[in-house]
Design a protein around this motif. Structure first.
Motif, mmCIF file in Angstrom:
data_model
loop_
_atom_site.group_PDB
_atom_site.id
_atom_site.type_symbol
_atom_site.label_atom_id
_atom_site.label_comp_id
_atom_site.label_asym_id
_atom_site.label_seq_id
_atom_site.Cartn_x
_atom_site.Cartn_y
_atom_site.Cartn_z
ATOM 1 N N GLU A 281 0.836 -1.207 0.000
ATOM 2 C CA GLU A 281 0.000 0.000 0.000
ATOM 3 C C GLU A 281 0.877 1.266 0.000
ATOM 4 N N GLU A 282 1.946 1.226 0.793
ATOM 5 C CA GLU A 282 2.865 2.375 0.828
ATOM 6 C C GLU A 282 3.571 2.538 -0.525
ATOM 7 N N VAL A 283 3.997 1.424 -1.102
ATOM 8 C CA VAL A 283 4.647 1.487 -2.417
ATOM 9 C C VAL A 283 3.676 2.085 -3.438
ATOM 10 N N ALA A 284 2.409 1.676 -3.372
ATOM 11 C CA ALA A 284 1.410 2.187 -4.330
ATOM 12 C C ALA A 284 1.230 3.701 -4.161
ATOM 13 N N LYS A 285 1.254 4.161 -2.922
ATOM 14 C CA LYS A 285 1.128 5.616 -2.680
ATOM 15 C C LYS A 285 2.320 6.364 -3.278
ATOM 16 N N ILE A 286 3.496 5.799 -3.133
ATOM 17 C CA ILE A 286 4.701 6.447 -3.692
ATOM 18 C C ILE A 286 4.669 6.370 -5.222
ATOM 19 N N ASN A 287 4.246 5.231 -5.747
ATOM 20 C CA ASN A 287 4.168 5.090 -7.213
ATOM 21 C C ASN A 287 3.242 6.141 -7.825
ATOM 22 N N ALA A 288 2.243 6.543 -7.062
ATOM 23 C CA ALA A 288 1.272 7.528 -7.579
ATOM 24 C C ALA A 288 1.856 8.944 -7.661
ATOM 25 N N LEU A 289 3.072 9.128 -7.152
ATOM 26 C CA LEU A 289 3.685 10.479 -7.170
ATOM 27 C C LEU A 289 4.425 10.777 -8.477
ATOM 28 N N ASP A 290 4.486 9.803 -9.375
ATOM 29 C CA ASP A 290 5.263 9.994 -10.616
ATOM 30 C C ASP A 290 4.741 11.189 -11.414
ATOM 31 N N ARG A 291 5.632 12.060 -11.835
ATOM 32 C CA ARG A 291 5.237 13.224 -12.651
ATOM 33 C C ARG A 291 6.290 13.568 -13.699
ATOM 34 N N HIS A 292 7.170 12.636 -13.968
ATOM 35 C CA HIS A 292 8.249 12.802 -14.936
ATOM 36 C C HIS A 292 8.992 14.130 -14.733
ATOM 37 N N TYR A 293 9.357 14.376 -13.505
ATOM 38 C CA TYR A 293 10.077 15.610 -13.181
ATOM 39 C C TYR A 293 11.574 15.331 -13.045
ATOM 40 N N ARG A 294 12.377 16.028 -13.852
ATOM 41 C CA ARG A 294 13.834 15.875 -13.788
ATOM 42 C C ARG A 294 14.462 17.038 -13.021
ATOM 43 N N TYR A 295 15.279 16.711 -12.014
ATOM 44 C CA TYR A 295 16.118 17.748 -11.396
ATOM 45 C C TYR A 295 17.308 18.048 -12.322
ATOM 46 N N VAL A 296 17.859 16.979 -12.916
ATOM 47 C CA VAL A 296 19.021 17.148 -13.806
ATOM 48 C C VAL A 296 18.490 17.125 -15.239
ATOM 49 N N ASP A 297 18.111 18.313 -15.739
ATOM 50 C CA ASP A 297 17.389 18.335 -17.012
ATOM 51 C C ASP A 297 18.318 18.337 -18.232
ATOM 52 N N ALA A 298 19.617 18.366 -17.983
ATOM 53 C CA ALA A 298 20.639 18.307 -19.059
ATOM 54 C C ALA A 298 20.590 19.512 -19.995
ATOM 55 N N LYS A 299 19.880 20.542 -19.599
ATOM 56 C CA LYS A 299 19.818 21.747 -20.445
ATOM 57 C C LYS A 299 21.178 22.444 -20.507
ATOM 58 N N PHE A 300 22.051 22.140 -19.531
ATOM 59 C CA PHE A 300 23.389 22.749 -19.549
ATOM 60 C C PHE A 300 24.212 22.285 -20.751
ATOM 61 N N PHE A 301 23.767 21.211 -21.444
ATOM 62 C CA PHE A 301 24.478 20.782 -22.657
ATOM 63 C C PHE A 301 23.907 21.437 -23.922
ATOM 64 N N ALA A 302 22.763 22.088 -23.784
ATOM 65 C CA ALA A 302 22.106 22.670 -24.964
ATOM 66 C C ALA A 302 22.650 24.068 -25.221
ATOM 67 N N VAL A 303 23.526 24.162 -26.222
ATOM 68 C CA VAL A 303 24.138 25.441 -26.589
ATOM 69 C C VAL A 303 23.629 25.760 -27.998
ATOM 70 N N PRO A 304 23.262 27.020 -28.275
ATOM 71 C CA PRO A 304 22.756 27.326 -29.615
ATOM 72 C C PRO A 304 23.717 26.808 -30.695
#
Ligand code: A2P
Length: 314
Positions: A281-304
């Protein structure tokens, strides 16, 4: 301690000590504290700039008889400026020399991103595209490292399903690990499913949200894992900390996890999360938190003008 099994029977402890962002002057002590308290898996990388200090700590531990080399699982990673075939083995040898080791347990391609050698990029001209330096060129040298006995296993990091599929088709030796950002807000179920189907283990980085990242790489409105109310409620019910719930969730999911800490109390606490057993039940509650949120978005590699605007292929 739960361990993840490789095809040849080798075992990687599910919880390792992360060393990204661990400062020089602190990381050696953190490694000593971790190993003295039962950690047997240390996650390193050349770009973290602290492998020499980790190497000295390991040498001290071996000399004092606290642990033997063969009892440890040591991972390191090839930096982006050494993807071209001439630079791969020298980079691995430098890591081995810094770590004062004869071999690694696991060597990973840190990112599917290539820079010109010795360059910290500031413009598109400092990058090399994956057409110029295909991943298979780099991978072939990792396969050679394996044959030379410089590492026992090889893998990748920050690879999408698309890039893994491509590599699986071309590789002589299949990648055995993909180290990626994983936590309740970024569960990556598709990637996990694909990895399971292809005998690839996942290791999760930033399991606690990596709140100690450089301010320039953080967004103003980042959600907090360590204070999230669902995680906090579960922690309270289990009489453990939110960090322990976050780590336990990953271990129960069958991935490895590498929480970073340089604080002795928290280093010990994080390993003790093995005592925090979550109910379905606890695992299911945590699984429901998924929102595809990245802290490390790799935008630092995107240079024009460069080709790295979509490192994760999404
Ligand atoms: P510190 O090194 O001072 O303990 P991540 O592993 O996701 O990169 O997160 C690392 C961050 O989380 C660091 O700021 C680290 O600080 C902090 N941290 C590590 N373990 C814990 C814990 N058990 N409770 C709270 N914060 C923690």
């Amino acid at each position: 301690m739960k361990q993840l099994k490789f095809k040849n029977g080798d075992l990687m402890p599910a919880i390792g000590l992360g060393t990204w962002k661990s400062k020089p002057g602190e990381v050696g002590e953190a490694v000593k504290t971790a190993i003295a308290n039962g950690y047997r898996h240390i996650d390193c990388a050349a770009i973290y700039g602290n492998e020499a200090e980790i190497g000295q700590a390991l040498a001290d531990l071996f000399k004092a008889g606290v642990v033997k080399r063969e009892e440890l699982w040591i991972t390191s990673k090839l930096w982006n400026d050494s993807h071209q075939s001439d630079y791969v083995l020298p980079a691995l040898k430098k890591t081995l020399s810094d770590l004062q080791l004869d071999y690694l347990d696991l060597y990973l391609i840190h990112w599917p991103v290539a820079f010109k050698h010795g360059v910290q990029p500031s413009s598109a001209a400092d990058f090399l595209s994956l057409e110029e330096v295909p991943i298979i060129e780099t991978w072939t040298k990792l396969e050679e490292a394996l044959e030379l006995g410089l590492t026992k296993h090889i893998g990748v990091s920050n690879f999408s399903v698309l890039k893994l599929s491509d590599l699986l088709q071309k590789a002589k030796v299949k990648p055995e690990v993909n180290q990626v950002e994983l936590h309740p807000f970024l569960q990556q179920n598709d990637l996990l499913q694909f990895a399971r189907e292809n005998d690839i283990l996942l290791t999760g980085y930033s399991p606690l949200g990596s709140g100690d990242r450089a301010a320039a790489t953080k967004k103003a409105d980042e959600p907090s894992l360590l204070t999230h109310e669902v995680i906090a409620q579960i922690a309270e019910a289990k009489k453990c900390t939110t960090a322990q719930v976050l780590i336990a969730w990953q271990v129960q999911r069958g991935t490895a996890v590498i929480p970073k800490s340089t604080n002795a109390e928290r280093i010990v606490q994080n390993l003790e999360s093995v005592q925090c057993i979550l109910t379905d039940e606890e695992v299911a509650k945590i699984n429901a938190l998924d929102r595809h949120y990245r802290y490390v978005d790799a935008k630092f590699f995107a240079v024009p003008g460069n080709t790295y605007g979509n490192v994760y292929d999404e």
